[in-house]
Enzyme design. Structure first.
Site, PDB file in Angstrom:
ATOM      1  CB  ALA A   1      51.235  39.505  32.921  1.00  0.00           C
ATOM      2  CG  HIS A   2      46.220  39.260  32.002  1.00  0.00           C
ATOM      3  ND1 HIS A   2      46.907  39.024  30.831  1.00  0.00           N
ATOM      4  CD2 HIS A   2      45.599  38.091  32.297  1.00  0.00           C
ATOM      5  CE1 HIS A   2      46.711  37.793  30.445  1.00  0.00           C
ATOM      6  NE2 HIS A   2      45.920  37.189  31.325  1.00  0.00           N
ATOM      7  CB  SER A   3      44.478  38.074  36.168  1.00  0.00           C
ATOM      8  OG  SER A   3      43.617  38.682  35.222  1.00  0.00           O
TER       9      SER A   3
END
Length: 330
Positions: free
Chosen positions: A222-224
């Protein structure tokens, strides 16, 4: 490396444009983020808080500016800068963020591609993608904007790199998936399996996969998130937003790791585990929720207790606990 706003914005101008007012020093804002966002420009970051305990966290952080409800302004301190609002601070923050996104204010990469890289005819490579030497990008791979791919990277069929993550907020009475303005950075000698999804960073940061990490089929990152060097992530695993995975970590089949956690170097997450708290280096965890069931050496063999010492069962490396951390000793 971050992808912030193309031109810095005065905090006073942001406040004025959105029916709020500035309290404290005017600052030049170059990026957005929440209290947990990683940035190398914290003094230029705008965040938000929705409760007193989070305002206290902001006041002791190195982040420069914050959107605060007027009911909390008495807790603001002179060393910081605030946008004071009568609205919901979280909704105002995302409204400001979306306004700048829709106006095209965020930076993007310039596309480059080394001639030695092999790309299947059915692959889709968007603009603002950087691809290094001797890569292999296979059938039906989709690489979205703001992706950096290093040298000797293999990406197998049907994988998507750089799509938006799953950040859902209610704005103006509607539930929306917030667009992401960061990117994905894949370092050298990484191999990514089939039907993998790696989401880009939310506020300008890069989801990062470091050198020589190998990712199996059907994995979601997922993001980041930041994945360290020489990790092994087996099929079906899901790593949530802003997780940091150390170096030489093994994550077994169908594992789930909750957001914002740290998974320490040389740790091992057993098959099917659900990780809901951070894992220290060299720990072996298993179960739902995951619990520590042993210790793991650099060589991935078990560390056992022998003659009142901690010794690897395979390579005979010796370890000791120092201030709660397991360290190798001579």
């Amino acid at each position: 490396m971050e992808l912030g706003i193309r031109e810095k914005l005065p905090l006073s101008e942001i406040a004025r444009n959105f029916n709020a007012y500035l309290m404290g020093t005017d600052r030049q804002i170059s990026k957005f983020g929440n209290l947990s966002s990683v940035t190398d420009k914290p003094q230029q970051q705008l965040t938000y808080v929705i409760a007193e305990k989070y305002l206290k966290s902001f006041n002791t952080s190195n982040i420069g500016a914050c959107i605060v409800h007027e009911s909390l302004k008495e807790l603001c301190i002179k060393e910081k800068s605030y946008i004071i609002t009568s609205e919901n601070p979280e909704q105002l923050f995302y409204t400001i963020f979306l306004n700048h996104y829709q106006s095209g204010h965020f930076k993007t990469l310039s596309s480059t591609r080394d001639s030695s890289t092999i790309i299947a005819p059915s692959a889709v490579i968007h603009n603002s993608v950087v691809i290094g030497k001797d890569c292999l990008i296979m059938d039906n791979v989709v690489i979205m904007p703001n992706t950096i791919i290093g040298d000797r990277v293999t990406i197998k069929p049907n994988t998507v790199i750089g799509g938006d993550g799953f950040q859902v907020k209610t704005l103006e009475g509607r539930r929306k998936v917030i667009p992401h303005v960061g990117g994905v950075k894949i370092m050298n000698d990484v191999e990514i399996g089939s039907s993998v999804c790696i989401d880009k960073g939310l506020f300008g940061e890069f989801t990062t996969i470091h050198n020589e990490t190998k990712i199996d089929n059907l994995v979601h990152i997922a993001h980041s998130a930041v994945i360290g060097e020489s990790c092994t992530i087996a099929a079906g695993s899901s790593i949530a937003g802003a997780v940091t995975v150390g170096n030489n970590v093994w994550i077994g089949v169908n594992c789930s790791i909750n957001q914002l956690l740290n998974i320490g170097d040389y740790s091992l997450v057993g098959t099917g585990s659900v990780v809901i708290k951070s894992v220290l280096p060299h720990k072996k965890v298993f179960g739902s929720p995951a619990k520590t069931i042993g210790l793991v050496c650099k060589c991935r063999a078990d560390i056992i207790s022998s003659e009142e010492q901690l010794v690897c069962s395979q390579c005979n490396n010796r370890y000791a606990f120092v201030e709660g951390q397991l360290v190798e000793v001579s």
